[in-house]
Design an enzyme around this catalytic site. Structure first.
Site, short mmCIF file in Angstrom:
data_model
loop_
_atom_site.label_atom_id
_atom_site.label_comp_id
_atom_site.label_asym_id
_atom_site.label_seq_id
_atom_site.Cartn_x
_atom_site.Cartn_y
_atom_site.Cartn_z
N GLY A 121 -31.41 27.86 22.94
CA GLY A 121 -31.37 27.85 21.48
C GLY A 121 -32.52 28.66 20.88
O GLY A 121 -33.32 29.28 21.60
N SER A 138 -40.29 17.35 13.34
CA SER A 138 -39.99 18.14 12.16
C SER A 138 -40.75 17.58 10.97
O SER A 138 -41.00 16.37 10.87
CB SER A 138 -38.49 18.04 11.90
OG SER A 138 -38.18 18.47 10.61
N TYR A 180 -30.32 13.09 10.22
CA TYR A 180 -31.11 14.01 11.05
C TYR A 180 -32.59 13.63 10.98
O TYR A 180 -33.27 13.49 12.00
CB TYR A 180 -30.90 15.46 10.58
CG TYR A 180 -31.96 16.41 11.09
CD1 TYR A 180 -31.95 16.84 12.41
CD2 TYR A 180 -33.00 16.85 10.26
CE1 TYR A 180 -32.94 17.69 12.89
CE2 TYR A 180 -33.98 17.68 10.73
CZ TYR A 180 -33.95 18.11 12.04
OH TYR A 180 -34.94 18.94 12.52
N LYS A 206 -35.42 12.03 13.90
CA LYS A 206 -36.76 12.56 14.25
C LYS A 206 -37.81 11.45 14.10
O LYS A 206 -38.72 11.32 14.91
CB LYS A 206 -37.11 13.79 13.40
CG LYS A 206 -36.26 15.01 13.71
CD LYS A 206 -36.53 15.57 15.11
CE LYS A 206 -35.56 16.66 15.49
NZ LYS A 206 -35.67 17.10 16.89
N ASN A 239 -40.93 25.39 8.61
CA ASN A 239 -39.69 26.19 8.60
C ASN A 239 -39.80 27.45 9.46
O ASN A 239 -40.20 28.50 8.96
CB ASN A 239 -39.32 26.56 7.16
CG ASN A 239 -38.76 25.38 6.39
OD1 ASN A 239 -39.44 24.36 6.23
ND2 ASN A 239 -37.53 25.47 5.95
N ASN A 262 -29.30 27.47 7.21
CA ASN A 262 -30.69 27.76 6.87
C ASN A 262 -30.82 29.04 6.06
O ASN A 262 -29.95 29.92 6.10
CB ASN A 262 -31.54 27.84 8.15
CG ASN A 262 -31.58 26.50 8.87
OD1 ASN A 262 -31.07 26.37 9.98
ND2 ASN A 262 -32.14 25.49 8.24
N GLY A 265 -30.13 16.30 -0.96
CA GLY A 265 -31.02 16.00 0.17
C GLY A 265 -32.21 16.94 0.29
O GLY A 265 -33.10 16.71 1.11
N ASP A 266 -32.24 18.03 -0.52
CA ASP A 266 -33.38 18.95 -0.40
C ASP A 266 -34.65 18.33 -0.97
O ASP A 266 -34.63 17.69 -2.03
CB ASP A 266 -33.08 20.26 -1.15
CG ASP A 266 -32.53 21.34 -0.24
OD1 ASP A 266 -32.71 21.22 0.99
OD2 ASP A 266 -31.91 22.29 -0.75
C1 UD1 Z 1 -34.73 21.32 6.88
C2 UD1 Z 1 -35.89 20.42 7.21
C3 UD1 Z 1 -36.50 20.84 8.50
C4 UD1 Z 1 -35.43 20.88 9.57
C5 UD1 Z 1 -34.40 21.90 9.17
C6 UD1 Z 1 -33.32 21.96 10.21
C7 UD1 Z 1 -37.07 19.51 5.29
C8 UD1 Z 1 -38.17 19.69 4.30
N1 UD1 Z 1 -36.90 20.48 6.17
O1 UD1 Z 1 -35.24 22.54 6.54
O2 UD1 Z 1 -37.48 19.92 8.86
O3 UD1 Z 1 -35.94 21.14 10.81
O4 UD1 Z 1 -33.84 21.49 7.95
O5 UD1 Z 1 -32.28 22.80 9.83
O6 UD1 Z 1 -36.37 18.52 5.33
N2 UD1 Z 1 -31.60 27.53 0.67
C9 UD1 Z 1 -30.91 28.22 -0.31
N3 UD1 Z 1 -29.73 28.83 0.02
C10 UD1 Z 1 -29.21 28.78 1.29
C11 UD1 Z 1 -29.92 28.06 2.29
C12 UD1 Z 1 -31.10 27.43 1.94
O7 UD1 Z 1 -31.36 28.29 -1.45
O8 UD1 Z 1 -28.12 29.34 1.51
C13 UD1 Z 1 -32.86 26.87 0.34
C14 UD1 Z 1 -32.82 25.37 0.55
O9 UD1 Z 1 -32.34 24.72 -0.61
C15 UD1 Z 1 -34.28 25.06 0.81
C16 UD1 Z 1 -34.82 26.33 1.49
O10 UD1 Z 1 -33.86 27.35 1.19
O11 UD1 Z 1 -34.97 24.88 -0.39
C17 UD1 Z 1 -34.94 26.20 2.99
O12 UD1 Z 1 -33.72 25.67 3.49
P1 UD1 Z 1 -33.38 25.61 5.05
O13 UD1 Z 1 -33.64 26.93 5.68
O14 UD1 Z 1 -32.01 25.04 5.18
O15 UD1 Z 1 -34.46 24.64 5.65
P2 UD1 Z 1 -34.91 23.17 5.15
O16 UD1 Z 1 -33.79 22.48 4.49
O17 UD1 Z 1 -36.20 23.33 4.42
#
Ligand code: UD1
Length: 339
Positions: free
Chosen positions: A12, A126, A151, A155, A179, A199, A297-298
């Site tokens: 991975g 995490s 999830y 953890k 991240n 992500n 959930g964000d």
């Molecule tokens: C989350 C967890 C992290 C975990 C990871 C696994 C938290 C703070 N973080 O990361 O510990 O290991 O998931 O996948 O709980 N975004 C957009 N548009 C998109 C995708 C994302 O705006 O299409 C924004 C999200 O709303 C967020 C940021 O980008 O604010 C980061 O998102 P993402 O990369 O999914 O990671 P986390 O949610 O922070």
């Protein structure tokens, strides 16, 4: 000294980058992976970067017969456990799968380690364990809030299990990733999401490559300077390097009961819109994006206080976020046949 290290989830994203760093530090990683969220692409990439074959066993960590086969054949003093399901949204839809997989594989692995007297364990935790903290940056002492998702709950539970089991003679370091983004500078390995990425950065690079029509920024009405969420983005190779530092730190310790946790972030908060703009700047590619609704959930904002890992492990990041975004783009271009 035995140089073999068992790496679960080594096919991975973070596991594969760590395998490369282990090889360059003189270790012999042995990968196990069930390939449920990957294929052999990254294993082949690892071999291209390191110029040598890597030991690989396909199987599931919950399968004790499979674990027994590996543990009886290979002798290693330490295990790095990356194998887990990691999509926050999916975990809400399929909580049982997450509890079964993430908790079940940890329990089976610990069981087998006990049987074969393997004592050293490095765990992929995490920052999600903190939930939405009252104050940032978070230190390792920041209390856990109720997990925002199954999830996150897995953890938290895995950390609790490790803390309990360490009292019976296990030596554990839990690394709480913030991240991780980017790819290996060689563009031989990187993030390989199946289907639509959850992500941010893989979504950004796929949009830039024309795989997706547009990026949706999930909310610009948060209580942050530009209204978008804030995260602590960290180059995946720096995350991988920290595992080698952690292993060396653990191996030079004499105690036979250890449970220590470390934040693994760079300590700088960056917003989603800052990432979007920086990506455009460093790559010169115009990104189609629009502002959408908040994602349930964000967490609004979180970043690490990484002083403990810097002091105790002597780790510090060597890559900038600009480099991380550039490397992510180089990897995407290779995947999309654009380079
Ligand atoms: C989350 C967890 C992290 C975990 C990871 C696994 C938290 C703070 N973080 O990361 O510990 O290991 O998931 O996948 O709980 N975004 C957009 N548009 C998109 C995708 C994302 O705006 O299409 C924004 C999200 O709303 C967020 C940021 O980008 O604010 C980061 O998102 P993402 O990369 O999914 O990671 P986390 O949610 O922070």
């Amino acid at each position: 000294m035995i140089k073999k290290i068992l790496v679960t989830g080594g096919a991975g994203y973070i596991g594969a980058h760590t395998v490369v760093e282990l090889v360059s530090a003189g270790y012999e990683p042995v990968i196990i992976d069930n390939l449920s969220a990957s294929d052999l692409t990254l294993v082949r990439g690892i071999e291209k970067i390191t110029g040598r074959p890597v030991a690989f066993y396909q199987g599931d960590c919950r399968n004790r017969a499979f674990l027994e086969e590996v543990f009886s054949k290979e002798k290693f003093p330490a295990v790095m456990h990356f194998a887990a399901l990691k999509s926050v949204g999916e975990s809400v839809q399929k909580p049982l799968e997450y509890y079964d997989n993430n908790i079940g594989s940890l329990v089976a692995l610990l069981d087998m380690m006990g049987k074969y007297r393997v004592t050293d364990f490095i765990f992929s935790s995490s920052c999600t364990v903190y939930g939405q903290p009252d104050a940032i940056p978070v230190t390792e002492e920041t209390p856990f809030k109720k997990a925002e998702s199954p999830y996150g709950a897995t953890k938290q539970m895995c950390e609790r299990i490790l803390e309990d089991v360490s009292k019976n003679g296990l030596r554990v370091l839990s690394l709480r990733y913030f991240n991780p983004i980017g790819a290996h500078p060689s563009a031989q390995i990187g993030e390989l999401p199946i289907g639509t990425p959850n992500n941010l950065v893989p979504f950004v690079t796929q949009t830039a490559a024309g795989v997706r029509p547009e990026l949706v920024v999930f909310g610009n009405d948060y209580n942050t300077p530009d209204g978008s969420c804030i995260r602590d983005f960290i180059h995946v190779v720096d995350v991988a390097r920290a595992h080698v530092d952690a292993l060396q730190y653990l191996q030079q310790k004499k105690e036979n009961r250890i449970y220590e946790v470390f934040n693994l972030g760079v300590g700088k908060g960056m917003s989603v819109l800052e990432i979007v703009n920086l990506f455009q700047q460093v790559t010169g590619v115009q990104l189609r994006y629009r502002i959408g609704n908040r994602r349930p959930g964000d967490v609004e904002k979180i970043y690490a206080d990484p002083s403990r890992i810097m002091k105790e492990l002597g780790w510090k990041p060597v890559y900038t976020i600009e480099q991380a975004l550039l490397h992510a783009w180089q990897w995407q271009k290779k995947l999309s046949g654009l380079s």
